[in-house]
Each structure stands twice: as structure tokens, then as C-alpha cells.
Scaffold this active site. Structure first.
Site, PDB file in Angstrom:
ATOM      1  N   LYS A  35      10.353   9.649   6.774  1.00 54.95           N
ATOM      2  CA  LYS A  35       9.006  10.070   7.192  1.00 54.95           C
ATOM      3  C   LYS A  35       9.083  11.139   8.295  1.00 54.95           C
ATOM      4  O   LYS A  35       8.242  12.040   8.345  1.00 54.95           O
ATOM      5  CB  LYS A  35       8.193   8.864   7.668  1.00 54.95           C
ATOM      6  CG  LYS A  35       7.914   7.836   6.594  1.00 54.95           C
ATOM      7  CD  LYS A  35       7.205   8.401   5.374  1.00 54.95           C
ATOM      8  CE  LYS A  35       5.735   8.655   5.567  1.00 54.95           C
ATOM      9  NZ  LYS A  35       5.086   9.121   4.305  1.00 54.95           N
ATOM     10  N   VAL A  37       0.444  -1.212   7.461  1.00 55.83           N
ATOM     11  CA  VAL A  37      -0.860  -1.249   6.772  1.00 55.83           C
ATOM     12  C   VAL A  37      -1.024  -2.569   6.025  1.00 55.83           C
ATOM     13  O   VAL A  37      -0.211  -2.913   5.166  1.00 55.83           O
ATOM     14  CB  VAL A  37      -0.967  -0.086   5.763  1.00 55.83           C
ATOM     15  CG1 VAL A  37      -2.317  -0.111   5.067  1.00 55.83           C
ATOM     16  CG2 VAL A  37      -0.749   1.260   6.462  1.00 55.83           C
TER      17      VAL A  37
HETATM   18  N1  LIG Z   1       2.433   0.521   3.857  1.00 59.74           N
HETATM   19  C1  LIG Z   1       2.526   0.843   5.145  1.00 59.74           C
HETATM   20  O1  LIG Z   1       2.569  -0.001   6.055  1.00 59.74           O
HETATM   21  C2  LIG Z   1       2.559   2.290   5.536  1.00 59.74           C
HETATM   22  C3  LIG Z   1       2.488   2.615   6.895  1.00 59.74           C
HETATM   23  C4  LIG Z   1       2.481   3.945   7.279  1.00 59.74           C
HETATM   24  C5  LIG Z   1       2.547   4.935   6.320  1.00 59.74           C
HETATM   25  N2  LIG Z   1       2.642   4.586   5.011  1.00 59.74           N
HETATM   26  C6  LIG Z   1       2.710   5.660   4.032  1.00 59.74           C
HETATM   27  O2  LIG Z   1       1.678   5.450   3.071  1.00 59.74           O
HETATM   28  C7  LIG Z   1       2.098   5.962   1.795  1.00 59.74           C
HETATM   29  C8  LIG Z   1       2.030   4.880   0.781  1.00 59.74           C
HETATM   30  O3  LIG Z   1       2.859   3.823   1.237  1.00 59.74           O
HETATM   31  P1  LIG Z   1       2.994   2.481   0.428  1.00 59.74           P
HETATM   32  O4  LIG Z   1       3.248   1.398   1.384  1.00 59.74           O
HETATM   33  O5  LIG Z   1       1.856   2.378  -0.489  1.00 59.74           O
HETATM   34  O6  LIG Z   1       4.341   2.800  -0.349  1.00 59.74           O
HETATM   35  P2  LIG Z   1       4.816   2.313  -1.787  1.00 59.74           P
HETATM   36  O7  LIG Z   1       4.159   1.042  -2.117  1.00 59.74           O
HETATM   37  O8  LIG Z   1       6.303   2.406  -1.789  1.00 59.74           O
HETATM   38  O9  LIG Z   1       4.204   3.399  -2.747  1.00 59.74           O
HETATM   39  C9  LIG Z   1       4.833   4.623  -2.887  1.00 59.74           C
HETATM   40  C10 LIG Z   1       4.104   5.404  -3.933  1.00 59.74           C
HETATM   41  O10 LIG Z   1       4.776   6.647  -4.086  1.00 59.74           O
HETATM   42  C11 LIG Z   1       5.037   6.819  -5.456  1.00 59.74           C
HETATM   43  N3  LIG Z   1       6.272   7.568  -5.681  1.00 59.74           N
HETATM   44  C12 LIG Z   1       7.524   7.230  -5.320  1.00 59.74           C
HETATM   45  N4  LIG Z   1       8.401   8.153  -5.758  1.00 59.74           N
HETATM   46  C13 LIG Z   1       7.682   9.094  -6.427  1.00 59.74           C
HETATM   47  C14 LIG Z   1       7.988  10.275  -7.138  1.00 59.74           C
HETATM   48  N5  LIG Z   1       9.247  10.719  -7.231  1.00 59.74           N
HETATM   49  N6  LIG Z   1       6.981  10.991  -7.703  1.00 59.74           N
HETATM   50  C15 LIG Z   1       5.706  10.569  -7.596  1.00 59.74           C
HETATM   51  N7  LIG Z   1       5.346   9.440  -6.958  1.00 59.74           N
HETATM   52  C16 LIG Z   1       6.325   8.710  -6.383  1.00 59.74           C
HETATM   53  C17 LIG Z   1       5.185   5.421  -6.028  1.00 59.74           C
HETATM   54  O11 LIG Z   1       4.974   5.413  -7.419  1.00 59.74           O
HETATM   55  P3  LIG Z   1       5.511   4.160  -8.316  1.00 59.74           P
HETATM   56  O12 LIG Z   1       4.661   2.992  -7.943  1.00 59.74           O
HETATM   57  O13 LIG Z   1       5.282   4.644  -9.698  1.00 59.74           O
HETATM   58  O14 LIG Z   1       6.943   3.983  -7.944  1.00 59.74           O
HETATM   59  C18 LIG Z   1       4.080   4.692  -5.284  1.00 59.74           C
HETATM   60  O15 LIG Z   1       2.853   4.908  -5.913  1.00 59.74           O
HETATM   61  C19 LIG Z   1       3.508   6.486   2.016  1.00 59.74           C
HETATM   62  O16 LIG Z   1       3.418   7.847   2.348  1.00 59.74           O
HETATM   63  C20 LIG Z   1       3.990   5.696   3.226  1.00 59.74           C
HETATM   64  O17 LIG Z   1       5.034   6.324   3.915  1.00 59.74           O
HETATM   65  C21 LIG Z   1       2.649   3.298   4.581  1.00 59.74           C
END
Ligand SMILES: NC(=O)c1ccc[n+]([C@@H]2O[C@H](COP(=O)([O-])OP(=O)(O)OC[C@H]3O[C@@H](n4cnc5c(N)ncnc54)[C@H](OP(=O)(O)O)[C@@H]3O)[C@@H](O)[C@H]2O)c1
Length: 317
Positions: A162, A188
């Protein structure tokens, strides 16, 4: 974690109501998995989806993959970036999709004059890990940037992914004259729209699902609905700029357990810490800028209540 995004689905939900054409990057909704009804059914069921939601295929690692998707858009939310802990190849699994993916999306956006702004989901992972000691009187704010060398020593691969992605985004935006804003959420959590468990809701499930001990760790909680609101505000508010830390509350896991005990007295919750070391410190995260954007933080008690009820409703425990 494999699986789907807790926040992106909520951003979809809120942006479908009345927004100008905007694009949200998320593989679950863009790649071959759009054929997988399990991954998209909850999105297609959102209010307004029938009229306003279109799903397309794209890959963060495929050059030009987003070109045709962002064409004609006014705003882009770049949310896709993998978040999970057990990685065997950090470069390929986390760093490339975060860093190359962000640049790939931005390169597509830079070609489209109608795009007024790109809102990037960064993270507190790109803010708080710079080696400065944390303590209750320390206030972390948007001037902090995580230090890749510090993260490398502790193998904090997600933090590195990140940090590199956000640094590269700012550099690209400056060099190419595009308007970006980053949203930097803490952990989150909140009610799940998707049917699968994601990394940031997992700690809550572990606590309510019979764990004997709670981890000696301090969480930076933020409600997923506040994260979605912040994304929308960052796109719609012309004066929004720079980074926005989004953390409702920073508390030790022992206090999280106490809140859960008050909310759900019948649940069996862990009574002991996993180690005998002093508790990891709490600290503060400035929410001045988030409040200036218009974010009103959901009380943690409500977030945890809604999370646990959602996990129950979806039969996770
Ligand atoms: N969850 C948290 O606590 C948190 C906190 C701060 C920031 N964030 C940020 O919020 C965002 C979403 O996080 P999350 O927790 O929802 O993460 P996640 O569950 O790992 O989801 C990641 C997403 O990115 C997609 N992805 C991964 N590789 C890809 C590729 N090569 N091409 C296109 N799409 C791809 C995945 O698709 P697939 O499902 O098809 O693999 C999934 O939809 C991220 O940017 C993360 O860094 C999350």
C-alpha cells in the site's frame, strides 16, 4: 484473504443512488468472476443496480485493461488491491497488483479528459508504519508515511504494497497533472454485503467464534459505511484534496472484547490475552481532515453490533 471486498460493495451501494458515471475497480466485479453469480449476486441486488450498474472484465496487471472502461467517466474509485496476511510470494501476490495495478489504472485515467478525479483506496497501512513509537499521547495524521525499509524488517508485506502504491500514485498524479485523492482507512469492518469473509472482519469472527484468548494487538477501527461515504464525498466535493485518514477509534483488543461482552452477554468470549507481554499501546489518529470532508464516524459499538449480527445472519458462526 481471497475473496471479496467489504468496502467496494458499499461504495457501489452508495454511488448507485444518484451519482454521475463513475467506475469502481474490483476484480470480483470485473473479471471472469462476473460469471460467478456468488461473487456478483449481492451487487446485482443493490437498489438501482438494474438501471445503473454495469459489470466489466479487467485485470490490474494487464496493461490497458481499464482503458475502455474509464472512457466517458467523470470519476473513478480505484479500490482493488489484495489484502491478506498469509502470502507465499509477496511481490506477485500483493505488491504487483497494488503498485502496478494503481499505475495501470491511473495511466488509463490520464487519457480521459472527462475524468475529474480519481479516488484511490489507500490505507493506514501506508501511514502508520514508519518506526516512530506509538503511545496514547501520539497523534498519527496525514503527514505520516509508512517507511518501506522499516516494514521490510518486520515482513509487513501488505503495508509495503500500500505504501509503494500510494507513493507511486502521488508521483504519477503530479507528473501527469491528474487530480487524485486518497482515502486511508484503518481496519474496515461492519455489516457484510458479500457472502464471503474478508481479512478485516475475520478478527471479529474469531473473537465471537469460541477463541480461548484474544490477541495482544491494538486495532484502528473504522465502519465500512463511513469508508464508503468518504469515497463518495472525496469524489463529489471539489475542494477535497490530499490524503484522508479514516479511523473512528483506536483500542486494544481487550477493550474490543469488553464492548462485545456488553453487547452480547450470552456469547462466550475470550477472557485471557494470548501472551503475558504488556498490552500493545493505543494512540490517536487525527480525524480532523475526515471530519472536514463531512465524515461522521459511526460509534464502534454500533459497528461491532452490526458486524456480529451480519456474521450470524450469514451463518459464519
Ligand atoms: N479491509 C480493510 O480493512 C482495508 C483497510 C484499509 C484499506 N483497504 C483497502 O481497501 C481495498 C479493498 O480491500 P479489501 O479488504 O476489500 O481487500 P480484498 O478483500 O483482498 O479485495 C481485493 C479486491 O481486489 C481484487 N483484485 C485482486 N487482484 C486483482 C487483479 N489482478 N485485477 C483486478 N482485481 C484484483 C480482488 O478480486 P477477486 O475477489 O476476484 O480476487 C478483490 O475484489 C484495498 O485497496 C485495500 O488495500 C482495506
Amino acid at each position: 484473504m481471497a475473496g471479496e471486498a467489504v468496502a467496494a460493495a458499499w461504495v457501489y451501494g452508495q454511488s448507485l443512488s444518484s451519482r454521475p458515471k463513475s467506475v469502481i475497480t474490483h476484480r470480483s466485479y470485473f473479471t471472469s468472476s462476473i460469471d460467478d453469480k456468488k461473487k456478483t449476486a449481492h451487487l446485482l441486488a443493490l437498489d438501482g443496480a438494474k438501471e445503473r450498474l454495469q459489470l466489466f472484465k479487467a485485470d490490474l496487471l494487464e496493461e490497458g485493461s481499464f482503458d475502455s472502461l474509464v472512457e466517458g467517466s467523470e470519476g473513478v474509485f480505484h479500490t482493488a488491491s489484495p489484502f491478506y496476511h498469509n502470502v507465499s510470494d509477496p511481490q506477485a501476490e500483493l505488491i504487483d497488483p497494488a503498485l502496478k495495478g494503481t499505475l495501470n489504472v491511473l495511466r488509463s485515467c490520464a487519457k480521459v479528459p472527462s475524468i475529474k478525479r480519481v479516488v484511490i483506496t489507500s490505507s493506514m497501512a501506508a501511514v502508520a508504519f514508519n518506526g516512530k513509537p506509538l503511545a496514547p499521547d501520539v497523534v498519527v495524521d496525514e503527514s505520516w508515511f509508512s517507511d518501506v525499509a522499516v516494514c521490510e524488517k518486520s515482513k509487513l508485506w501488505y503495508m509495503i504494497s500500500k505504501t509503494l502504491a500510494e507513493e507511486a500514485a502521488w508521483k504519477f498524479a503530479k507528473e501527469n497533472g491528474i487530480d487524485i485523492v486518497t482515502i486511508n482507512p484503518g481496519l474496515v469492518t461492519g455489516p457484510l454485503l458479500q457472502p464471503t469473509l474478508n481479512t478485516s472482519v475475520e478478527p471479529v469472527l474469531k473473537l465471537v467464534n469460541g477463541a480461548e484468548r484474544f490477541p495482544n494487538t491494538t486495532y484502528r477501527w473504522v465502519d465500512v459505511r463511513d469508508v464508503a461515504t468518504a469515497h463518495i464525498l472525496a469524489l463529489e466535493n471539489a475542494s477535497a484534496s490530499g490524503r484522508y485518514c479514516l479511523v473512528g477509534r483506536v483500542i486494544h483488543c481487550s477493550d474490543t472484547v469488553n464492548i462485545l461482552r456488553d453487547l452480547f452477554p450470552a456469547l462466550k468470549l475470550p477472557e485471557e490475552c494470548a501472551d503475558d507481554k504488556p498490552f500493545t499501546p493505543t494512540y490517536q489518529v487525527s480525524n480532523e481532515r475526515a471530519q472536514s470532508l463531512g465524515v461522521k464516524f459511526t460509534p464502534l459499538e454500533m459497528t461491532l453490533k452490526d458486524t456480529v449480527e451480519s456474521l450470524k445472519e450469514k451463518n459464519f458462526f
